[in-house]
Scaffold this motif. Structure first.
Motif, PDB file in Angstrom:
ATOM      1  N   UNK A  84       2.556  12.153 -10.094  1.00  0.00           N
ATOM      2  CA  UNK A  84       1.625  11.510 -11.030  1.00  0.00           C
ATOM      3  C   UNK A  84       2.273  10.336 -11.748  1.00  0.00           C
ATOM      4  N   UNK A  85       3.501  10.536 -12.207  1.00  0.00           N
ATOM      5  CA  UNK A  85       4.215   9.443 -12.879  1.00  0.00           C
ATOM      6  C   UNK A  85       4.540   8.318 -11.906  1.00  0.00           C
ATOM      7  N   UNK A  86       4.913   8.707 -10.684  1.00  0.00           N
ATOM      8  CA  UNK A  86       5.228   7.669  -9.683  1.00  0.00           C
ATOM      9  C   UNK A  86       4.015   6.797  -9.398  1.00  0.00           C
ATOM     10  N   UNK A  87       2.878   7.458  -9.136  1.00  0.00           N
ATOM     11  CA  UNK A  87       1.663   6.705  -8.805  1.00  0.00           C
ATOM     12  C   UNK A  87       1.301   5.765  -9.950  1.00  0.00           C
ATOM     13  N   UNK A  88       1.409   6.261 -11.166  1.00  0.00           N
ATOM     14  CA  UNK A  88       1.050   5.441 -12.326  1.00  0.00           C
ATOM     15  C   UNK A  88       1.932   4.202 -12.413  1.00  0.00           C
ATOM     16  N   UNK A  89       3.214   4.389 -12.182  1.00  0.00           N
ATOM     17  CA  UNK A  89       4.148   3.261 -12.270  1.00  0.00           C
ATOM     18  C   UNK A  89       3.896   2.254 -11.142  1.00  0.00           C
ATOM     19  N   UNK A  90       3.653   2.767  -9.927  1.00  0.00           N
ATOM     20  CA  UNK A  90       3.378   1.844  -8.820  1.00  0.00           C
ATOM     21  C   UNK A  90       2.126   1.017  -9.115  1.00  0.00           C
ATOM     22  N   UNK A  91       1.097   1.667  -9.642  1.00  0.00           N
ATOM     23  CA  UNK A  91      -0.130   0.937  -9.979  1.00  0.00           C
ATOM     24  C   UNK A  91       0.161  -0.131 -11.030  1.00  0.00           C
ATOM     25  N   UNK A  92       0.913   0.266 -12.056  1.00  0.00           N
ATOM     26  CA  UNK A  92       1.218  -0.680 -13.136  1.00  0.00           C
ATOM     27  C   UNK A  92       2.041  -1.863 -12.629  1.00  0.00           C
ATOM     28  N   UNK A  93       2.833  -1.624 -11.590  1.00  0.00           N
ATOM     29  CA  UNK A  93       3.677  -2.693 -11.014  1.00  0.00           C
ATOM     30  C   UNK A  93       2.906  -3.558 -10.029  1.00  0.00           C
ATOM     31  N   UNK A  94       1.606  -3.263  -9.849  1.00  0.00           N
ATOM     32  CA  UNK A  94       0.791  -4.138  -9.010  1.00  0.00           C
ATOM     33  C   UNK A  94       0.597  -3.672  -7.580  1.00  0.00           C
ATOM     34  N   UNK A  95       0.988  -2.441  -7.266  1.00  0.00           N
ATOM     35  CA  UNK A  95       0.799  -1.934  -5.904  1.00  0.00           C
ATOM     36  C   UNK A  95      -0.526  -1.182  -5.789  1.00  0.00           C
ATOM     37  N   UNK A  96      -1.057  -1.144  -4.567  1.00  0.00           N
ATOM     38  CA  UNK A  96      -2.237  -0.321  -4.293  1.00  0.00           C
ATOM     39  C   UNK A  96      -1.762   1.082  -3.932  1.00  0.00           C
ATOM     40  N   UNK A  97      -2.450   2.077  -4.476  1.00  0.00           N
ATOM     41  CA  UNK A  97      -1.949   3.448  -4.327  1.00  0.00           C
ATOM     42  C   UNK A  97      -3.056   4.380  -3.844  1.00  0.00           C
ATOM     43  N   UNK A  98      -2.690   5.220  -2.861  1.00  0.00           N
ATOM     44  CA  UNK A  98      -3.536   6.345  -2.491  1.00  0.00           C
ATOM     45  C   UNK A  98      -2.785   7.624  -2.840  1.00  0.00           C
ATOM     46  N   UNK A  99      -3.466   8.512  -3.534  1.00  0.00           N
ATOM     47  CA  UNK A  99      -2.881   9.811  -3.871  1.00  0.00           C
ATOM     48  C   UNK A  99      -3.534  10.873  -2.988  1.00  0.00           C
ATOM     49  N   UNK A 100      -2.700  11.691  -2.352  1.00  0.00           N
ATOM     50  CA  UNK A 100      -3.187  12.863  -1.608  1.00  0.00           C
ATOM     51  C   UNK A 100      -2.672  14.100  -2.327  1.00  0.00           C
ATOM     52  N   UNK A 101      -3.597  14.960  -2.736  1.00  0.00           N
ATOM     53  CA  UNK A 101      -3.170  16.176  -3.448  1.00  0.00           C
ATOM     54  C   UNK A 101      -4.226  17.244  -3.241  1.00  0.00           C
ATOM     55  N   UNK A 102      -3.783  18.477  -3.034  1.00  0.00           N
ATOM     56  CA  UNK A 102      -4.721  19.577  -2.773  1.00  0.00           C
ATOM     57  C   UNK A 102      -5.236  20.202  -4.071  1.00  0.00           C
ATOM     58  N   UNK A 103      -4.707  19.740  -5.221  1.00  0.00           N
ATOM     59  CA  UNK A 103      -5.072  20.288  -6.532  1.00  0.00           C
ATOM     60  C   UNK A 103      -4.821  21.802  -6.566  1.00  0.00           C
ATOM     61  N   UNK A 104      -3.612  22.164  -6.229  1.00  0.00           N
ATOM     62  CA  UNK A 104      -3.262  23.584  -6.211  1.00  0.00           C
ATOM     63  C   UNK A 104      -3.223  24.137  -7.642  1.00  0.00           C
ATOM     64  N   UNK A 105      -3.845  25.295  -7.864  1.00  0.00           N
ATOM     65  CA  UNK A 105      -3.920  25.816  -9.245  1.00  0.00           C
ATOM     66  C   UNK A 105      -2.686  26.624  -9.662  1.00  0.00           C
ATOM     67  N   UNK A 106      -1.519  26.184  -9.254  1.00  0.00           N
ATOM     68  CA  UNK A 106      -0.265  26.862  -9.633  1.00  0.00           C
ATOM     69  C   UNK A 106      -0.093  26.810 -11.155  1.00  0.00           C
TER      70      UNK A 106
ATOM     71  N   UNK B 217       0.873  -1.190   0.000  1.00  0.00           N
ATOM     72  CA  UNK B 217       0.000   0.000   0.000  1.00  0.00           C
ATOM     73  C   UNK B 217       0.905   1.235   0.000  1.00  0.00           C
ATOM     74  N   UNK B 218       0.791   2.039  -1.034  1.00  0.00           N
ATOM     75  CA  UNK B 218       1.710   3.175  -1.179  1.00  0.00           C
ATOM     76  C   UNK B 218       0.929   4.486  -1.186  1.00  0.00           C
ATOM     77  N   UNK B 219       1.370   5.419  -0.342  1.00  0.00           N
ATOM     78  CA  UNK B 219       0.801   6.766  -0.340  1.00  0.00           C
ATOM     79  C   UNK B 219       1.721   7.677  -1.142  1.00  0.00           C
ATOM     80  N   UNK B 220       1.154   8.328  -2.156  1.00  0.00           N
ATOM     81  CA  UNK B 220       1.921   9.304  -2.937  1.00  0.00           C
ATOM     82  C   UNK B 220       1.306  10.670  -2.677  1.00  0.00           C
ATOM     83  N   UNK B 221       2.011  11.525  -1.943  1.00  0.00           N
ATOM     84  CA  UNK B 221       1.504  12.891  -1.787  1.00  0.00           C
ATOM     85  C   UNK B 221       1.920  13.682  -3.022  1.00  0.00           C
ATOM     86  N   UNK B 222       1.079  14.635  -3.403  1.00  0.00           N
ATOM     87  CA  UNK B 222       1.378  15.379  -4.628  1.00  0.00           C
ATOM     88  C   UNK B 222       1.226  14.510  -5.864  1.00  0.00           C
TER      89      UNK B 222
END
Ligand SMILES: NC(=O)c1ccc[n+]([C@@H]2O[C@H](COP(=O)([O-])OP(=O)(O)OC[C@H]3O[C@@H](n4cnc5c(N)ncnc54)[C@H](O)[C@@H]3O)[C@@H](O)[C@H]2O)c1
Length: 328
Positions: free
Chosen positions: A14-36, A2-7
């Motif tokens: 985003x790329x990290x989370x995608x790769x972890x998912x593709x490698x078979x890990x469960x992923x939670x993403x925490x992001x505030x969706x900052x409009x920078x 179970x992997x938490x990716x902040x940001x």
């Protein structure tokens, strides 16, 4: 795992989370969706995560929230085996306008992650640090014992966050690693960077605009190499308590980067020059031997290969991405 990716709605996370998912890990993403920068990029990133999770049969959850919310962070870190902490305010220039916000998000936000992690038996916290911690070079390439004298509030905030990670590792035995990224580029990158500016101008037959005389040097690190470095930290504890440079195969001048991009897209164009911003570093160059020794990290994308891949992606996504680059 179970992997938490902040940001994780952002470029690197985003790329990290995608790769972890593709490698078979469960992923939670925490992001505030900052409009920078335009949120459309982040929406596409999250959509990609959902598709990858469906294809790979892995669990995926997106939580819109702030790393400054310590209760939320404690809940999410408590459920994670690994935390890849990428959330942060990332612009050097904006940090000059809003130094306290950078401190709150980059330093206090990181402390929330670390405090939550030391209360659990998390396997590892990996945090995104930056070449900006070095500031003025006494010698190049920077190795990790080079003095750290950041010249921007952003660099100062990253250094403080990274030092807390290493100190928590020391005094609380928390497995924590700080990766000092050197200018990362690739698909879905923030649209207001030199590379995006050069590509978009060349695509539209306009001369690329170089700030300063173009002799500033950078390691431009392709996103796949950065993802690979993070992945290695699922396997080894050799870098716990350390800060480690993650750079590229070569170091080039900004005007050379402009030339590589121009040659790839519109070889007949000249350059234009404009004023350089004081908060921008003059030179960055990574010695990546520590990452090689501790992690087995070996960057594989030289600038021509990386630019070619980025330009291919840009062409395929020009219909929506270019307007964001032009507006930034
Ligand atoms: N891109 C680079 O070249 C580079 C170089 C060195 C270090 N870094 C570091 O890597 C990390 C990722 O950078 P990036 O280029 O992907 O930037 P990014 O802006 O694309 O991603 C950062 C993400 O963090 C989120 N965020 C901002 N404040 C938040 C908060 N308070 N709570 C939760 N989420 C928040 C944003 O919404 C964004 O999606 C950052 O910490 C940055 O400082 C990036």
């Amino acid at each position: 795992m179970q992997i938490l990716v902040t940001g994780g709605a952002g470029f690197i996370g985003g790329h990290l989370a995608e790769r972890f998912l593709a490698e078979g890990h469960d992923v939670t993403v925490l992001d505030v969706m900052h409009p920078y920068y335009d949120l459309g990029i982040k929406q596409r990133t999250l959509e990609g995560h959902r598709e990858t999770a469906a294809d790979a049969g892995t669990d995926y959850e997106f939580i819109e929230g702030d790393i400054r919310d310590s209760d939320l962070v404690a809940d999410l870190v408590g459920d994670a085996d690994y935390v890849f902490h990428q959330a942060g305010r990332a612009g050097v220039r904006d940090s000059v306008a809003e130094p306290r916000v950078y401190d709150e998000v980059n330093v206090d936000g990181t402390l929330n992650i670390l405090d939550a992690a030391r209360a659990t038996d998390v396997e590892r916290v990996v945090m995104a640090s930056s070449s900006s911690v070095y500031g003025v070079p006494e010698y190049l390439p920077y190795d990790e014992v080079h003095p750290t004298t950041p010249v921007s509030p952003y660099g100062a905030s990253k250094l403080a966050a990274e030092r807390y990670s290493c100190a928590y590792s020391e005094v609380y035995d928390l497995p924590a690693v700080a990766l000092r990224y050197f200018t990362v580029y690739g698909p879905r990158m923030r649209p207001n960077m030199a590379i995006t500016n050069f590509v978009s101008r060349c695509m539209n037959d306009e001369p690329p605009v170089v700030y300063g005389d173009g002799t500033q040097t950078r390691d431009f690190t392709y996103i796949d190499d950065v993802v690979e470095a993070n992945l290695l930290l699922l396997e080894t504890d050799a870098a716990d308590g350390e800060a480690v440079n993650i750079g590229s195969t070569d170091n080039i001048e900004i005007r050379e980067l402009a030339a590589v991009i121009r040659d790839e897209i519109a070889p007949d164009l000249d350059f234009e020059f404009d004023d350089r911003h004081d908060a921008d570093a003059e030179h960055t160059h990574a010695d990546v031997s520590k990452a090689g020794e501790l992690l087995g990290y070996e960057p594989t994308h030289d600038i021509r290969e990386g630019v070619r891949q980025f330009v291919d992606w840009y062409r395929a996504n020009r219909d929506w991405y270019e307007q964001l680059v032009r507006a930034s």
